[in-house]
Design a protein around this motif. Structure first.
Motif, PDB file in Angstrom:
ATOM      1  N   PHE A 188      -2.945  16.105  -5.104  1.00  0.00           N
ATOM      2  CA  PHE A 188      -2.982  15.344  -3.846  1.00  0.00           C
ATOM      3  C   PHE A 188      -2.963  16.314  -2.664  1.00  0.00           C
ATOM      4  O   PHE A 188      -3.706  16.159  -1.709  1.00  0.00           O
ATOM      5  CB  PHE A 188      -1.814  14.357  -3.758  1.00  0.00           C
ATOM      6  N   VAL A 235      -2.319   6.511  -0.742  1.00  0.00           N
ATOM      7  CA  VAL A 235      -2.355   7.893  -0.283  1.00  0.00           C
ATOM      8  C   VAL A 235      -2.427   7.895   1.237  1.00  0.00           C
ATOM      9  O   VAL A 235      -3.093   7.054   1.843  1.00  0.00           O
ATOM     10  CB  VAL A 235      -3.546   8.690  -0.864  1.00  0.00           C
ATOM     11  N   TRP A 244       1.069  11.299  -1.723  1.00  0.00           N
ATOM     12  CA  TRP A 244       1.095  10.178  -2.665  1.00  0.00           C
ATOM     13  C   TRP A 244       2.327   9.328  -2.395  1.00  0.00           C
ATOM     14  O   TRP A 244       3.448   9.843  -2.364  1.00  0.00           O
ATOM     15  CB  TRP A 244       1.119  10.723  -4.099  1.00  0.00           C
TER      16      TRP A 244
END
Ligand code: ZN
Length: 253
Positions: A188, A235, A244
């Motif tokens: 992420f 997100v 996240w």
């Protein structure tokens, strides 16, 4: 991120009740990888499906994100269809190379490791053939509406036909992203990072960035096969990459 080596990983499948259809996205390992210590704890899809109040016979459609053995192993049990009433659907790009005997033979002939390629092709054929023979398999081209509320979204890269599924309900959207993210703790923040599992690392990274940006822009839900259970969340754009935000998990009652 507070993780220690070896990092544990979830193997999620998603059951969607559209109101008129019961759709399963991915089917887990089916216990077929139990010999590998990395997969201990897998193979519980049917137990969990029943615990959620459903039977395998009730599943109307099964959609596959890609041909990972941890996503298709659960499609059969002892050579029989686990979901006897379901139509199995997958991207044509993901399945045509082994369901067409001429293409499969050519692939083996061209392979540097013929024995290994043959073993993998046989694994795929064993799993898909019961559905094909029963007239319960239908491939699809990219971006097709599969049932009302669910459409396929091509996110090729991890595998040649890797597919995400966009689910819409009551004004909300959830993108079931399959294997776009394997290690949330790293990818992420830095979506450029790929894994050795990605067949085409650059394309996989481009798709990961595209879908994470889309989800951040639209505030869509994300559902990932390998994000920590239940693998559903949002997100947000972060200073570096994305943040996240897992769904707050509660037991429905
Ligand atoms: Zn996977």
């Amino acid at each position: 991120m507070g993780l220690s080596d070896p990092v544990g990983m979830s193997y999620n499948a998603f059951l969607i009740n559209t109101g008129s259809k019961l759709v399963l996205i991915d089917a887990g390992t089916g216990g077929k990888l139990d010999d590998n210590p990395g997969f201990h704890g897998c193979g519980r899809l049917l137990t969990n499906l029943r615990a959620a109040g459903y039977t395998p016979e009730q599943v109307d459609e099964v959609y596959i994100s890609h041909l990972g053995p941890d996503h298709i192993g659960g499609l059969t049990q002892a050579g029989e269809r686990t979901f006897p009433n379901a139509i199995l659907r997958a991207s044509k790009k993901e399945t045509e190379f082994f369901l067409d005997p001429t293409k499969a033979a050519a692939m083996i002939a061209e392979s540097d490791n013929k024995a290994q390629t043959k073993t993998w092709l046989e694994f795929y054929i064993d799993i898909f053939e019961p559905y094909v023979k029963a007239g319960k398999f239908a491939d699809f081209d990219d971006a097709v509406q599969l049932v009302p509320g669910i459409r396929a979204l091509a996110t090729h890269g991890h595998t040649p036909g890797h597919t995400s599924y966009v689910v819409k309900s009551r004004g909300q959207t959830m993108i079931v992203i399959g294997d776009l993210v394997h290690v949330g703790a790293l990818q992420f923040e830095n979506p450029s990072l790929s894994t050795t599992f990605d067949a085409d690392a650059n394309t996989a990274a481009a798709q990961r960035k595209r879908i994470l940006q889309l989800a951040a822009d639209e505030h869509d839900w994300i559902a990932g096969a390998h994000l920590s259970f239940p693998g559903i969340g949002h997100v947000l754009l972060a200073k570096k990459g994305y943040l996240w935000v897992p769904a707050s998990y509660t037991i429905p009652h």
